[in-house]
Design an enzyme around this catalytic site. Structure first.
Site, mmCIF file in Angstrom:
data_model
loop_
_atom_site.group_PDB
_atom_site.id
_atom_site.type_symbol
_atom_site.label_atom_id
_atom_site.label_comp_id
_atom_site.label_asym_id
_atom_site.label_seq_id
_atom_site.Cartn_x
_atom_site.Cartn_y
_atom_site.Cartn_z
ATOM 1 C CB SER A 57 31.797 86.149 17.092
ATOM 2 O OG SER A 57 31.484 85.185 18.089
ATOM 3 N N GLY A 94 35.050 83.668 15.258
ATOM 4 C CA GLY A 94 35.667 82.352 15.147
ATOM 5 C C GLY A 94 36.998 82.248 15.862
ATOM 6 C CG ASN A 122 34.649 80.816 19.140
ATOM 7 O OD1 ASN A 122 33.438 80.606 19.075
ATOM 8 N ND2 ASN A 122 35.199 81.917 18.683
ATOM 9 C CG ASP A 205 23.691 82.511 17.142
ATOM 10 O OD1 ASP A 205 23.186 83.041 18.147
ATOM 11 O OD2 ASP A 205 24.678 82.997 16.561
ATOM 12 C CG HIS A 208 26.928 85.298 18.157
ATOM 13 N ND1 HIS A 208 26.768 84.085 17.505
ATOM 14 C CD2 HIS A 208 28.259 85.471 18.334
ATOM 15 C CE1 HIS A 208 27.968 83.558 17.281
ATOM 16 N NE2 HIS A 208 28.882 84.374 17.786
#
Length: 229
Positions: A57, A94, A122, A205, A208
Protein backbone atom coordinates in the site's frame (compact mmCIF):
# COMPACT_ATOMS: atom_id res chain seq x y z
CA UNK A 1 11.04 37.47 -88.00
CA UNK A 2 14.47 36.05 -87.11
CA UNK A 3 14.72 38.49 -84.21
CA UNK A 4 11.36 37.37 -82.89
CA UNK A 5 12.43 33.74 -83.20
CA UNK A 6 15.67 34.47 -81.31
CA UNK A 7 13.75 36.28 -78.57
CA UNK A 8 11.30 33.38 -78.38
CA UNK A 9 14.10 30.86 -78.05
CA UNK A 10 15.79 32.95 -75.35
CA UNK A 11 12.50 33.09 -73.47
CA UNK A 12 12.24 29.31 -73.61
CA UNK A 13 15.79 28.89 -72.32
CA UNK A 14 15.15 31.45 -69.55
CA UNK A 15 11.98 29.72 -68.39
CA UNK A 16 13.71 26.34 -68.54
CA UNK A 17 16.55 27.66 -66.39
CA UNK A 18 14.11 29.05 -63.83
CA UNK A 19 12.29 25.72 -63.81
CA UNK A 20 15.52 23.84 -63.23
CA UNK A 21 16.49 26.08 -60.32
CA UNK A 22 13.00 25.78 -58.90
CA UNK A 23 13.11 21.99 -59.16
CA UNK A 24 16.55 21.95 -57.58
CA UNK A 25 15.38 24.10 -54.68
CA UNK A 26 12.24 21.98 -54.32
CA UNK A 27 14.31 18.80 -54.28
CA UNK A 28 16.68 20.31 -51.72
CA UNK A 29 13.76 21.33 -49.51
CA UNK A 30 12.22 17.89 -49.88
CA UNK A 31 15.52 16.22 -48.94
CA UNK A 32 15.85 18.50 -45.90
CA UNK A 33 12.30 17.65 -44.83
CA UNK A 34 12.99 13.93 -45.21
CA UNK A 35 16.21 14.31 -43.23
CA UNK A 36 14.40 16.28 -40.52
CA UNK A 37 11.61 13.71 -40.38
CA UNK A 38 14.22 10.98 -40.12
CA UNK A 39 15.78 12.66 -37.09
CA UNK A 40 12.36 13.04 -35.51
CA UNK A 41 11.66 9.36 -36.13
CA UNK A 42 14.99 8.49 -34.50
CA UNK A 43 13.94 10.44 -31.41
CA UNK A 44 10.55 8.74 -31.37
CA UNK A 45 12.13 5.34 -31.80
CA UNK A 46 14.55 5.82 -28.90
CA UNK A 47 13.83 2.83 -26.64
CA UNK A 48 12.08 3.71 -23.41
CA UNK A 49 13.31 1.92 -20.33
CA UNK A 50 11.16 0.83 -17.41
CA UNK A 51 11.28 1.36 -13.66
CA UNK A 52 8.99 -1.07 -11.85
CA UNK A 53 7.93 -0.28 -8.30
CA UNK A 54 6.76 -3.53 -6.76
CA UNK A 55 5.26 -3.16 -3.32
CA UNK A 56 2.30 -2.86 -0.99
CA UNK A 57 0.00 0.00 0.00
CA UNK A 58 2.95 2.38 0.44
CA UNK A 59 3.75 2.04 -3.25
CA UNK A 60 0.10 1.87 -4.29
CA UNK A 61 -0.51 5.20 -2.57
CA UNK A 62 -3.23 4.10 -0.17
CA UNK A 63 -5.44 7.02 0.84
CA UNK A 64 -4.08 9.52 -1.71
CA UNK A 65 -4.65 10.12 -5.40
CA UNK A 66 -2.50 7.91 -7.63
CA UNK A 67 -0.71 10.93 -9.06
CA UNK A 68 0.28 11.97 -5.52
CA UNK A 69 1.88 8.61 -4.62
CA UNK A 70 5.66 8.60 -4.60
CA UNK A 71 6.10 6.49 -7.78
CA UNK A 72 4.17 9.12 -9.75
CA UNK A 73 6.28 11.86 -8.18
CA UNK A 74 9.41 9.97 -9.22
CA UNK A 75 8.04 9.86 -12.78
CA UNK A 76 7.71 13.64 -12.67
CA UNK A 77 11.36 13.96 -11.67
CA UNK A 78 12.38 11.63 -14.50
CA UNK A 79 10.33 13.59 -17.03
CA UNK A 80 11.72 16.92 -15.87
CA UNK A 81 15.23 15.66 -16.67
CA UNK A 82 14.23 14.28 -20.06
CA UNK A 83 15.15 10.72 -19.14
CA UNK A 84 13.65 7.95 -21.28
CA UNK A 85 12.16 5.96 -18.40
CA UNK A 86 8.58 4.92 -17.73
CA UNK A 87 7.49 4.19 -14.16
CA UNK A 88 5.11 1.30 -13.52
CA UNK A 89 3.33 1.25 -10.18
CA UNK A 90 3.02 -2.38 -9.15
CA UNK A 91 1.78 -1.62 -5.66
CA UNK A 92 -1.09 -3.55 -4.09
CA UNK A 93 -2.62 -2.70 -0.74
CA UNK A 94 -2.39 -5.54 1.78
CA UNK A 95 0.41 -7.25 -0.14
CA UNK A 96 2.70 -9.52 1.87
CA UNK A 97 6.02 -10.96 0.81
CA UNK A 98 4.30 -14.29 0.12
CA UNK A 99 1.59 -12.83 -2.12
CA UNK A 100 4.20 -10.69 -3.82
CA UNK A 101 6.22 -13.77 -4.65
CA UNK A 102 3.12 -15.41 -6.14
CA UNK A 103 2.37 -12.53 -8.51
CA UNK A 104 5.85 -11.34 -9.49
CA UNK A 105 5.94 -13.43 -12.68
CA UNK A 106 3.11 -11.43 -14.22
CA UNK A 107 4.84 -8.11 -13.54
CA UNK A 108 8.14 -9.33 -14.93
CA UNK A 109 6.50 -9.29 -18.36
CA UNK A 110 7.16 -5.53 -18.21
CA UNK A 111 10.90 -6.32 -18.59
CA UNK A 112 12.03 -3.79 -15.96
CA UNK A 113 15.42 -2.13 -16.32
CA UNK A 114 15.21 -1.05 -12.69
CA UNK A 115 13.23 -3.02 -10.11
CA UNK A 116 12.29 -1.32 -6.82
CA UNK A 117 11.27 -3.88 -4.21
CA UNK A 118 9.12 -2.47 -1.40
CA UNK A 119 7.59 -5.35 0.54
CA UNK A 120 7.68 -6.81 4.03
CA UNK A 121 5.91 -4.13 6.03
CA UNK A 122 2.64 -6.04 6.22
CA UNK A 123 4.54 -9.16 7.27
CA UNK A 124 5.99 -7.29 10.21
CA UNK A 125 2.68 -5.76 11.25
CA UNK A 126 1.10 -9.23 11.25
CA UNK A 127 3.96 -10.87 13.12
CA UNK A 128 4.75 -13.30 10.32
CA UNK A 129 7.76 -15.54 10.88
CA UNK A 130 10.83 -13.49 9.94
CA UNK A 131 12.60 -16.33 8.19
CA UNK A 132 9.56 -16.78 5.93
CA UNK A 133 9.54 -13.08 5.07
CA UNK A 134 13.24 -13.13 4.28
CA UNK A 135 12.85 -16.27 2.19
CA UNK A 136 9.99 -14.77 0.19
CA UNK A 137 11.87 -11.55 -0.52
CA UNK A 138 14.89 -13.58 -1.58
CA UNK A 139 12.61 -15.57 -3.87
CA UNK A 140 11.44 -12.37 -5.58
CA UNK A 141 15.02 -11.16 -5.99
CA UNK A 142 16.04 -14.55 -7.43
CA UNK A 143 13.24 -14.47 -10.00
CA UNK A 144 14.16 -10.97 -11.17
CA UNK A 145 17.85 -11.79 -11.43
CA UNK A 146 17.21 -15.07 -13.21
CA UNK A 147 14.83 -13.56 -15.75
CA UNK A 148 16.76 -10.33 -16.31
CA UNK A 149 20.37 -10.55 -15.07
CA UNK A 150 21.10 -6.96 -16.13
CA UNK A 151 18.16 -5.46 -14.22
CA UNK A 152 19.21 -3.21 -11.36
CA UNK A 153 17.43 -3.84 -8.07
CA UNK A 154 16.74 -1.19 -5.44
CA UNK A 155 15.60 -2.60 -2.09
CA UNK A 156 13.46 -0.40 0.16
CA UNK A 157 14.14 -1.01 3.84
CA UNK A 158 11.26 -0.91 6.29
CA UNK A 159 10.82 -0.64 10.04
CA UNK A 160 7.80 -1.42 12.22
CA UNK A 161 6.44 -0.22 15.60
CA UNK A 162 7.54 -2.30 18.62
CA UNK A 163 4.11 -3.95 18.96
CA UNK A 164 5.56 -7.42 18.40
CA UNK A 165 8.30 -6.96 20.97
CA UNK A 166 11.73 -5.39 20.80
CA UNK A 167 13.53 -8.50 19.59
CA UNK A 168 11.13 -9.10 16.69
CA UNK A 169 11.25 -5.41 15.75
CA UNK A 170 15.04 -5.33 15.74
CA UNK A 171 15.37 -8.56 13.78
CA UNK A 172 12.80 -7.38 11.25
CA UNK A 173 14.81 -4.24 10.57
CA UNK A 174 17.90 -6.33 9.81
CA UNK A 175 16.19 -8.34 7.07
CA UNK A 176 16.76 -5.61 4.49
CA UNK A 177 20.46 -4.80 4.95
CA UNK A 178 21.14 -8.55 5.14
CA UNK A 179 19.42 -9.13 1.79
CA UNK A 180 21.11 -6.11 0.22
CA UNK A 181 24.54 -7.32 1.29
CA UNK A 182 23.94 -10.90 0.22
CA UNK A 183 22.67 -9.94 -3.24
CA UNK A 184 24.79 -6.83 -3.77
CA UNK A 185 21.74 -4.55 -4.03
CA UNK A 186 21.34 -0.83 -3.55
CA UNK A 187 19.51 -0.28 -0.24
CA UNK A 188 17.26 2.50 0.95
CA UNK A 189 17.86 2.07 4.71
CA UNK A 190 14.35 3.24 5.66
CA UNK A 191 11.72 4.12 3.06
CA UNK A 192 9.76 6.30 5.50
CA UNK A 193 12.75 8.23 6.78
CA UNK A 194 11.52 11.61 8.03
CA UNK A 195 7.89 10.51 7.65
CA UNK A 196 7.31 7.48 9.88
CA UNK A 197 5.97 8.41 13.30
CA UNK A 198 5.15 12.02 12.35
CA UNK A 199 1.37 12.59 12.74
CA UNK A 200 1.52 15.63 10.46
CA UNK A 201 2.80 13.51 7.56
CA UNK A 202 0.65 10.42 8.11
CA UNK A 203 -3.00 9.60 7.71
CA UNK A 204 -5.14 8.92 10.79
CA UNK A 205 -4.06 5.26 10.80
CA UNK A 206 -0.56 6.42 11.67
CA UNK A 207 0.92 4.12 9.02
CA UNK A 208 0.26 5.50 5.55
CA UNK A 209 1.77 8.82 4.44
CA UNK A 210 -0.31 11.79 3.40
CA UNK A 211 0.30 13.49 0.06
CA UNK A 212 2.87 15.69 1.83
CA UNK A 213 4.48 12.57 3.27
CA UNK A 214 4.74 11.03 -0.19
CA UNK A 215 6.70 14.06 -1.37
CA UNK A 216 9.36 13.30 1.25
CA UNK A 217 9.30 9.58 0.43
CA UNK A 218 9.83 10.44 -3.26
CA UNK A 219 12.88 12.53 -2.34
CA UNK A 220 14.26 9.63 -0.27
CA UNK A 221 13.76 7.17 -3.12
CA UNK A 222 15.19 9.58 -5.69
CA UNK A 223 18.42 9.94 -3.74
CA UNK A 224 19.17 6.27 -4.34
CA UNK A 225 17.36 5.76 -7.64
CA UNK A 226 18.77 8.63 -9.69
CA UNK A 227 22.35 7.27 -9.80
CA UNK A 228 20.95 3.97 -11.11
CA UNK A 229 19.20 5.55 -14.11
Amino acid sequence: MNKLRVISLLSVFFLAAIGAVSCSESQKTSEEEVSSEGKEDEKKEEPQKTVLFFGDSMTAGYGVDQDKAFPALVQEKIDSLGMAYKVINGGLSGETSASGLSRIDWFLEAKPDVFVLELGGNDGLRGINLSATKENLQGIIDKVQKEYPSTKILLAGMQIPPNMGEEYTADFKEIFPDLAEKNNLVLIPFLLDGVGGDPALNQPDGIHPTAEGHIIVAETVWEYLEPML
